[in-house]
Design an enzyme around this catalytic site. Structure first.
Site, PDB file in Angstrom:
ATOM      1  N   ASP A  73       0.781  -1.046  -0.201  1.00 38.13           N
ATOM      2  CA  ASP A  73      -0.051  -0.043  -0.031  1.00 38.13           C
ATOM      3  C   ASP A  73       0.909   1.407  -0.097  1.00 38.13           C
ATOM      4  OD1 ASP A  73      -1.688   2.076   0.538  1.00 38.13           O
ATOM      5  OD2 ASP A  73      -1.770   1.440   2.532  1.00 38.13           O
ATOM      6  N   GLY A  86       0.904   4.927   0.061  1.00 36.62           N
ATOM      7  CA  GLY A  86       0.125   6.112   0.095  1.00 36.62           C
ATOM      8  C   GLY A  86       0.720   7.389  -0.113  1.00 36.62           C
ATOM      9  N   ARG A 117       3.721   7.206   3.050  1.00 38.09           N
ATOM     10  CA  ARG A 117       4.478   6.252   3.609  1.00 38.09           C
ATOM     11  C   ARG A 117       4.021   5.094   2.642  1.00 38.09           C
ATOM     12  NH1 ARG A 117       3.904   4.316   9.316  1.00 38.09           N
ATOM     13  NH2 ARG A 117       1.621   4.331   8.864  1.00 38.09           N
ATOM     14  N   LEU A 118       5.095   3.948   2.555  1.00 41.12           N
ATOM     15  CA  LEU A 118       4.735   2.717   2.128  1.00 41.12           C
ATOM     16  C   LEU A 118       4.530   1.601   3.059  1.00 41.12           C
ATOM     17  CD1 LEU A 118       6.635   0.852  -0.923  1.00 41.12           C
ATOM     18  CD2 LEU A 118       6.091  -0.138   1.149  1.00 41.12           C
ATOM     19  N   ASP A 131      -6.676   3.455  -3.782  1.00 45.56           N
ATOM     20  CA  ASP A 131      -6.763   3.130  -2.310  1.00 45.56           C
ATOM     21  C   ASP A 131      -8.137   3.175  -1.863  1.00 45.56           C
ATOM     22  OD1 ASP A 131      -6.961   5.930  -2.849  1.00 45.56           O
ATOM     23  OD2 ASP A 131      -5.936   6.705  -0.991  1.00 45.56           O
TER      24      ASP A 131
END
Length: 256
Positions: A7, A9, A12-13, A105
């Protein structure tokens, strides 16, 4: 058999390694990395992991960041699959005017929420809130159709906008109170209640449209900050995006 869920974002990963590409799979390892430090994943957090058999991810940070992630995966020699919202997938129908323009997402989190709802009981309308850099508030009817959703600034963006656009206003951390009596608390409470008000409005819309009270789920890194200020009960789920990726993977990779 291992499955890597990613994921990516806005800041952050987050990643998790599972023992199978299906809901309920056991977590073998997990972690997070700020986007500025993606290049060290292969030499640090991912260095001791077994090569995943399958991989599926969603990314909202753009193609350049996605390419950086794929470079870190090269030594595994596993095909990289990325979710692109479609007309329907994994039991959810996309009601967006242009389905592929919906954020991946948002799409994946809704699939995760719908899958969790059905695993716990009968179908019913659903409101899904994701609290991060931005806040999204999604509506799903009992038949699994995404009706539409709201996007609004996250708490940090609201405060920075006020600080940059208002002369002499500085934004120290405050508390959420019913009747703020200092500027710090007024700012923190105002941002929190703005988000809570948008969520409550969507819940009311769903009740009017569907004729039933929706189940409510919240996820995202800042979800725990919002939960105490909500006007109705919400299930706080640590990461609906991973649950959504597992549900999609089960459909895409039925052979495991």
């Amino acid at each position: 058999m291992t499955f890597l869920a990613i994921d990516v974002g806005n800041t952050r990963l987050k990643w998790a390694m599972y023992d199978a590409p299906q809901p309920g799979a056991a977590v073998l390892a997990h972690g997070a990395e700020f986007l500025d430090h993606i290049e060290r994943l292969a030499d640090t957090a991912w260095a001791g992991l077994p090569a995943p058999t399958r991989m599926l991810g969603c990314v909202v940070a753009g193609d350049a960041v996605r390419r950086r992630v794929m470079e870190q995966m090269e030594w595994w020699d596993v095909p990289a699959h990325w979710v692109v919202p479609s007309a329907q997938e994994a039991g959810l129908v996309n009601g967006y005017d242009h389905p592929t323009r919906l954020g991946s997402d948002r799409w994946v989190a809704m699939i995760g929420a719908r899958n969790r709802l059905l695993s716990e009981g009968p179908a019913r309308p659903l409101v899904v809130v994701m609290v991060g850099t931005a806040v999204t508030v999604e509506a799903i009817d009992a038949q699994g159709r995404f009706l539409g959703g709201l996007i609004l600034p996250g708490h940090g963006i609201m405060l920075r906008a006020l600080e940059s656009g208002t002369a002499g206003l500085h934004v120290p951390t405050g508390e959420v109170t019913l009747f703020p009596t200092n500027t710090s608390d007024a700012l923190t409470s105002g941002g929190t209640y703005a988000i809570a008000g948008a969520v409550e409005r969507m819940v009311q819309h769903v009740m009017q449209h569907c004729g039933a009270e929706p189940a409510c789920m919240m996820t995202g890194g800042a979800g725990w900050k919002m939960a105490p200020s909500m006007t109705r009960p919400f299930d706080l789920i640590e990461n609906l995006i991973f649950e959504g990726l597992l549900a999609i993977a089960a459909e895409r990779f039925p052979e495991g």
